[in-house]
Design a protein around this motif. Sequence first.
Motif, PDB file in Angstrom:
ATOM      1  N   LEU A   1      45.916  94.900  35.100  1.00 31.39           N
ATOM      2  CA  LEU A   1      46.612  93.554  34.563  1.00 31.39           C
ATOM      3  C   LEU A   1      47.270  92.782  35.457  1.00 31.39           C
ATOM      4  O   LEU A   1      47.333  91.735  35.472  1.00 31.39           O
ATOM      5  N   ASN A   2      48.023  93.532  36.699  1.00 30.91           N
ATOM      6  CA  ASN A   2      48.814  92.861  37.487  1.00 30.91           C
ATOM      7  C   ASN A   2      48.058  92.289  38.655  1.00 30.91           C
ATOM      8  O   ASN A   2      48.629  91.912  39.646  1.00 30.91           O
ATOM      9  N   GLY A   3      46.817  92.701  38.756  1.00 35.24           N
ATOM     10  CA  GLY A   3      45.806  92.296  39.783  1.00 35.24           C
ATOM     11  C   GLY A   3      45.734  91.007  40.007  1.00 35.24           C
ATOM     12  O   GLY A   3      46.106  90.155  39.198  1.00 35.24           O
ATOM     13  N   ASP A   4      44.876  90.626  41.341  1.00 34.46           N
ATOM     14  CA  ASP A   4      44.585  89.357  41.728  1.00 34.46           C
ATOM     15  C   ASP A   4      43.386  89.026  41.072  1.00 34.46           C
ATOM     16  O   ASP A   4      42.897  89.526  40.267  1.00 34.46           O
ATOM     17  N   VAL A   5      42.900  87.636  41.208  1.00 36.90           N
ATOM     18  CA  VAL A   5      41.856  86.914  40.816  1.00 36.90           C
ATOM     19  C   VAL A   5      40.465  87.817  41.034  1.00 36.90           C
ATOM     20  O   VAL A   5      39.588  87.825  40.230  1.00 36.90           O
ATOM     21  N   THR A   6      40.612  88.977  41.914  1.00 40.94           N
ATOM     22  CA  THR A   6      39.253  89.494  42.268  1.00 40.94           C
ATOM     23  C   THR A   6      39.368  90.649  41.430  1.00 40.94           C
ATOM     24  O   THR A   6      38.169  91.417  41.352  1.00 40.94           O
ATOM     25  N   VAL A   7      40.116  90.921  40.532  1.00 42.27           N
ATOM     26  CA  VAL A   7      40.253  92.369  39.857  1.00 42.27           C
ATOM     27  C   VAL A   7      39.812  92.178  38.297  1.00 42.27           C
ATOM     28  O   VAL A   7      40.576  91.414  37.661  1.00 42.27           O
ATOM     29  N   PRO A   8      38.410  92.537  38.163  1.00 46.87           N
ATOM     30  CA  PRO A   8      38.145  92.364  36.780  1.00 46.87           C
ATOM     31  C   PRO A   8      39.332  93.049  35.700  1.00 46.87           C
ATOM     32  O   PRO A   8      39.741  94.174  35.686  1.00 46.87           O
ATOM     33  N   GLY A   9      39.499  92.283  34.593  1.00 46.81           N
ATOM     34  CA  GLY A   9      40.602  92.563  33.638  1.00 46.81           C
ATOM     35  C   GLY A   9      41.978  92.159  34.065  1.00 46.81           C
ATOM     36  O   GLY A   9      42.944  92.405  33.203  1.00 46.81           O
ATOM     37  N   SER A  10      42.289  91.562  35.003  1.00 48.28           N
ATOM     38  CA  SER A  10      43.602  90.982  35.428  1.00 48.28           C
ATOM     39  C   SER A  10      43.897  89.638  34.681  1.00 48.28           C
ATOM     40  O   SER A  10      43.216  88.929  34.254  1.00 48.28           O
ATOM     41  N   VAL A  11      44.958  89.572  34.480  1.00 50.04           N
ATOM     42  CA  VAL A  11      45.606  88.296  33.916  1.00 50.04           C
ATOM     43  C   VAL A  11      45.319  87.026  34.737  1.00 50.04           C
ATOM     44  O   VAL A  11      44.756  86.177  34.264  1.00 50.04           O
ATOM     45  N   ALA A  12      45.484  87.406  36.245  1.00 49.70           N
ATOM     46  CA  ALA A  12      45.095  86.184  37.036  1.00 49.70           C
ATOM     47  C   ALA A  12      43.619  85.949  36.995  1.00 49.70           C
ATOM     48  O   ALA A  12      43.248  84.576  37.021  1.00 49.70           O
ATOM     49  N   ARG A  13      42.832  86.936  36.927  1.00 48.21           N
ATOM     50  CA  ARG A  13      41.314  86.514  36.809  1.00 48.21           C
ATOM     51  C   ARG A  13      41.307  85.766  35.534  1.00 48.21           C
ATOM     52  O   ARG A  13      40.304  84.728  35.495  1.00 48.21           O
ATOM     53  N   LEU A  14      41.616  86.166  34.335  1.00 51.90           N
ATOM     54  CA  LEU A  14      41.475  85.492  33.172  1.00 51.90           C
ATOM     55  C   LEU A  14      42.082  84.046  33.320  1.00 51.90           C
ATOM     56  O   LEU A  14      41.415  83.357  32.522  1.00 51.90           O
ATOM     57  N   GLU A  15      43.230  83.862  34.010  1.00 55.68           N
ATOM     58  CA  GLU A  15      43.704  82.507  33.982  1.00 55.68           C
ATOM     59  C   GLU A  15      42.890  81.536  34.702  1.00 55.68           C
ATOM     60  O   GLU A  15      42.504  80.687  34.484  1.00 55.68           O
ATOM     61  N   GLN A  16      42.093  82.244  35.705  1.00 51.99           N
ATOM     62  CA  GLN A  16      41.137  81.126  36.412  1.00 51.99           C
ATOM     63  C   GLN A  16      40.068  80.715  35.500  1.00 51.99           C
ATOM     64  O   GLN A  16      39.395  79.805  35.710  1.00 51.99           O
ATOM     65  N   ARG A  17      39.471  81.951  34.656  1.00 51.69           N
ATOM     66  CA  ARG A  17      38.318  81.509  33.767  1.00 51.69           C
ATOM     67  C   ARG A  17      38.936  80.309  32.815  1.00 51.69           C
ATOM     68  O   ARG A  17      38.147  79.762  32.484  1.00 51.69           O
ATOM     69  N   VAL A  18      39.974  80.626  32.441  1.00 53.00           N
ATOM     70  CA  VAL A  18      40.264  79.669  31.373  1.00 53.00           C
ATOM     71  C   VAL A  18      40.507  78.357  32.231  1.00 53.00           C
ATOM     72  O   VAL A  18      40.200  77.045  31.297  1.00 53.00           O
ATOM     73  N   ALA A  19      40.885  78.023  33.195  1.00 52.60           N
ATOM     74  CA  ALA A  19      41.223  76.852  34.003  1.00 52.60           C
ATOM     75  C   ALA A  19      39.713  76.140  34.172  1.00 52.60           C
ATOM     76  O   ALA A  19      39.337  75.195  34.315  1.00 52.60           O
ATOM     77  N   ASN A  20      38.612  77.439  34.654  1.00 52.14           N
ATOM     78  CA  ASN A  20      37.219  76.941  34.908  1.00 52.14           C
ATOM     79  C   ASN A  20      36.932  76.347  33.621  1.00 52.14           C
ATOM     80  O   ASN A  20      35.872  75.300  33.789  1.00 52.14           O
ATOM     81  N   ALA A  21      36.896  76.837  32.510  1.00 49.50           N
ATOM     82  CA  ALA A  21      36.508  76.390  31.357  1.00 49.50           C
ATOM     83  C   ALA A  21      37.105  75.044  30.913  1.00 49.50           C
ATOM     84  O   ALA A  21      36.298  74.218  30.464  1.00 49.50           O
ATOM     85  N   GLN A  22      38.358  74.833  31.181  1.00 49.38           N
ATOM     86  CA  GLN A  22      38.759  73.383  30.906  1.00 49.38           C
ATOM     87  C   GLN A  22      38.562  72.594  31.860  1.00 49.38           C
ATOM     88  O   GLN A  22      38.042  71.276  31.245  1.00 49.38           O
ATOM     89  N   THR A  23      38.304  72.602  32.986  1.00 52.57           N
ATOM     90  CA  THR A  23      37.737  71.867  34.038  1.00 52.57           C
ATOM     91  C   THR A  23      36.151  71.442  33.747  1.00 52.57           C
ATOM     92  O   THR A  23      35.829  70.184  33.861  1.00 52.57           O
ATOM     93  N   ALA A  24      35.505  72.269  33.155  1.00 54.43           N
ATOM     94  CA  ALA A  24      34.112  72.166  32.960  1.00 54.43           C
ATOM     95  C   ALA A  24      33.970  71.171  31.516  1.00 54.43           C
ATOM     96  O   ALA A  24      33.038  70.952  31.308  1.00 54.43           O
ATOM     97  N   GLY A  25      35.186  71.189  30.762  1.00 54.79           N
ATOM     98  CA  GLY A  25      34.976  70.626  29.538  1.00 54.79           C
ATOM     99  C   GLY A  25      34.559  71.529  28.522  1.00 54.79           C
ATOM    100  O   GLY A  25      34.029  71.026  27.463  1.00 54.79           O
ATOM    101  N   HIS A  26      34.546  72.778  28.529  1.00 54.57           N
ATOM    102  CA  HIS A  26      33.836  73.655  27.536  1.00 54.57           C
ATOM    103  C   HIS A  26      35.219  74.035  26.369  1.00 54.57           C
ATOM    104  O   HIS A  26      35.855  75.076  26.673  1.00 54.57           O
ATOM    105  N   THR A  27      35.487  73.222  25.672  1.00 52.02           N
ATOM    106  CA  THR A  27      36.767  73.325  24.664  1.00 52.02           C
ATOM    107  C   THR A  27      36.481  74.579  23.991  1.00 52.02           C
ATOM    108  O   THR A  27      37.821  75.303  23.749  1.00 52.02           O
ATOM    109  N   GLU A  28      35.546  74.764  23.218  1.00 54.04           N
ATOM    110  CA  GLU A  28      35.366  76.170  22.530  1.00 54.04           C
ATOM    111  C   GLU A  28      35.674  77.428  23.199  1.00 54.04           C
ATOM    112  O   GLU A  28      36.423  78.274  22.891  1.00 54.04           O
ATOM    113  N   VAL A  29      35.040  77.361  24.633  1.00 57.36           N
ATOM    114  CA  VAL A  29      35.105  78.613  25.400  1.00 57.36           C
ATOM    115  C   VAL A  29      36.666  78.724  25.864  1.00 57.36           C
ATOM    116  O   VAL A  29      37.001  79.661  25.875  1.00 57.36           O
TER     117      VAL A  29
END
Length: 137
Positions: free
Chosen positions: A71-99
């Motif tokens: 959970l405390n891992g960086d963006v390269t660690v699957p399952g980390s908070v940082a990685r999921l935060e990056q995916r949330v930001a990517n979805a927002q940037t892409a305009g995928h509201t439901e995702v």
Amino acid sequence: MLPNRRTAAAIGAVALAGALFAAAPAQADNASPAPAAPKTAKSAPKGDGAKAICKRLPKTQTRISTAIDRLNGDVTVPGSVARLEQRVANAQTAGHTEVHTYLNDRLTFRKSLLPTLQKRQDDLKAVSTWCSAQGSK
């Protein structure tokens, strides 16, 4: 007149077959044996399971430590908070509201796991001390 008899015979055969298929499950239900007597309820626990907890303690501590590290891992660690935060930001940037909404809800849950696991880790330290004092470890 010959085709009418054949038609009537075919309709009669189909109706008879339908009636037999419909009656078969009902007969099968009636022919089944009486249900077995209900199983007796399990008895209440006689102890608190301390011996088993002490036995599993090292594996449990390892599992919780691994989960916290993930959970405390960086963006390269699957399952980390940082990685999921990056995916949330990517979805927002892409305009995928439901995702974005879905991933953001997962992120909220994942962030709530960290304090829970840290509390369990602290609790296990106390359990470890107790097991050592009992000679169970």
